[in-house]
Design an enzyme around this catalytic site. Structure first.
Site: not given
Ligand SMILES: *Cc1c(COP(=O)(O)O)cnc(C)c1O
Length: 361
Positions: A102, A172, A196
């Site tokens: 990521w 993030d 999540k």
């Molecule tokens: C799932 C995830 C993303 C992507 O998220 P989307 O909503 O699908 O764009 C980005 N960073 C991390 C750490 C993730 O787990």
């Protein structure tokens, strides 16, 4: 009804009580004669939900008044663009930590927008470890230091935060948002995809501090500009009303259960159960992640052979535990155990893992 334990990485399991409440309220929301996803987003009824969802984020994280919450379409992936477009304009530079799949995506987009200094690159260790936060010093003039608080695929999670002085951290937090306490004041911006820990897909929660907001580029098109979203209270355009409604229900329950104290304790319980089994059967299960940074939300592990991994995933599935196959890019197994996973789910998986190791080890 036959609910299974769903260890999928995202979209993922949601609290049963939330699903039931959403079902009960769906056709006729509180006597309005229509559902929440059919009414105007400018209606009083929807507006109350919208504002409450943002308030709950503030309340759960105890955000000081100089932080703003946004709810934006496009998921965390759009934030890979919006963060640098807003904050890396005019020749500014930032620092980055490359800790896995990521971070790599965030990094790639940032590089297209501005100057990026790489402070840590985990490529050589196959992203199984994180830097010692004490060794991370931001470059002079850096607008921010970006990190990925939990790598959803690699299963590494920051335990401590670097001391970056005046340089804010941008994080993030998609896969561990609201799963533990964080020192908010260290962060200038936090973003997290909703699917999540807080609800269904379709949106990211973005938290921005006032000084970062003031530094945003004035030259962006309407939707890409953070100040525009803050000024509009995340109603610049039609918001993802269903996701926001669901997030409100999820966060109300989290608050009522005890907020971050509860979430943090449960995350520790769930992950300890799984890591303890690996420890007890260390000749069978191998966790590739350095013990100092093992994730409490995405637990990754290998079995002695790929054949056994296939069999493990299939047998678990047949016993009502789904989604244990590792990400296609790394293989192996992964149990995603976000806020909505009952501790009982981790207990059931831990028992299965113990039995499987005894049988095949
Ligand atoms: C799932 C995830 C993303 C992507 O998220 P989307 O909503 O699908 O764009 C980005 N960073 C991390 C750490 C993730 O787990």
């Amino acid at each position: 009804m036959n609910r299974i334990f769903n260890f999928s990485a995202g979209p993922c399991t949601l609290p049963l009580g939330v699903l039931e409440q959403a079902r009960d309220e769906m056709v006729d929301y509180h006597g309005q004669g229509m559902s929440i996803i059919e009414m105007s987003h400018r209606s009083k009824t929807y507006e109350a939900i919208h504002n409450e969802a943002m308030s709950l984020v503030k309340e759960l994280l105890s955000l000081p008044d100089n932080y703003h919450v946004m709810m934006l379409g496009g998921g965390a992936t759009l934030q890979f663009s919006m963060v640098p477009m807003n904050l890396l304009h005019g020749g500014r530079s930032c620092d980055f930590t490359h800790t896995g799949a990521w971070a790599k995506k965030a990094l790639a987009d940032s590089k297209k927008v501005g100057k990026v200094n790489l402070l840590f690159d985990g490529t050589d260790s196959s992203f199984t470890t994180l830097p010692d936060p004490a060794t991370l010093k931001p470059s002079s003039g850096s607008a921010y230091l970006h990190l990925t608080s939990n790598e959803t695929i690699g299963g590494v999670q920051w335990q401590d935060w670097p001391d970056t002085g005046d340089v804010p951290i941008v994080a993030d937090m998609s896969s561990d948002f609201l799963s533990r306490h964080i020192p908010v004041e260290k962060f200038g911006l936090i973003y997290a995809g909703a699917q999540k820990n807080v609800g269904p897909a379709g949106m990211a929660v973005v938290i921005i501090r006032q000084d970062m907001l003031d530094a945003c580029s004035p030259d962006l098109t309407n939707y890409l500009s953070y100040p525009n979203h803050v000024n509009a209270g995340s109603m610049l355009n039609t918001p993802p009303v269903f996701t926001i409604y669901m997030m409100k229900l999820v966060l109300e329950r989290l608050r009522d259960a005890g907020g971050l104290n509860f979430a943090e304790k449960a995350a520790k319980q769930r992950s300890d159960l799984l890591y303890d089994v690996m420890e007890s059967h260390s000749s069978f299960y191998n966790c590739p992640v350095d013990a100092s940074c093992r994730s409490r939300t995405n637990v990754v592990f290998r079995l002695p052979t790929e054949e056994l991994e296939k069999q493990f995933v299939a047998e678990a599935d047949a016993k009502g535990m789904s989604g244990l196959k590792g990400h296609r890019s790394v293989g192996g197994c992964r149990a995603s155990i976000y806020n909505a996973m009952p501790v009982e789910g981790a207990e059931t998986l831990a028992r299965f893992m113990t039995g499987f190791a005894k049988q095949h080890g």
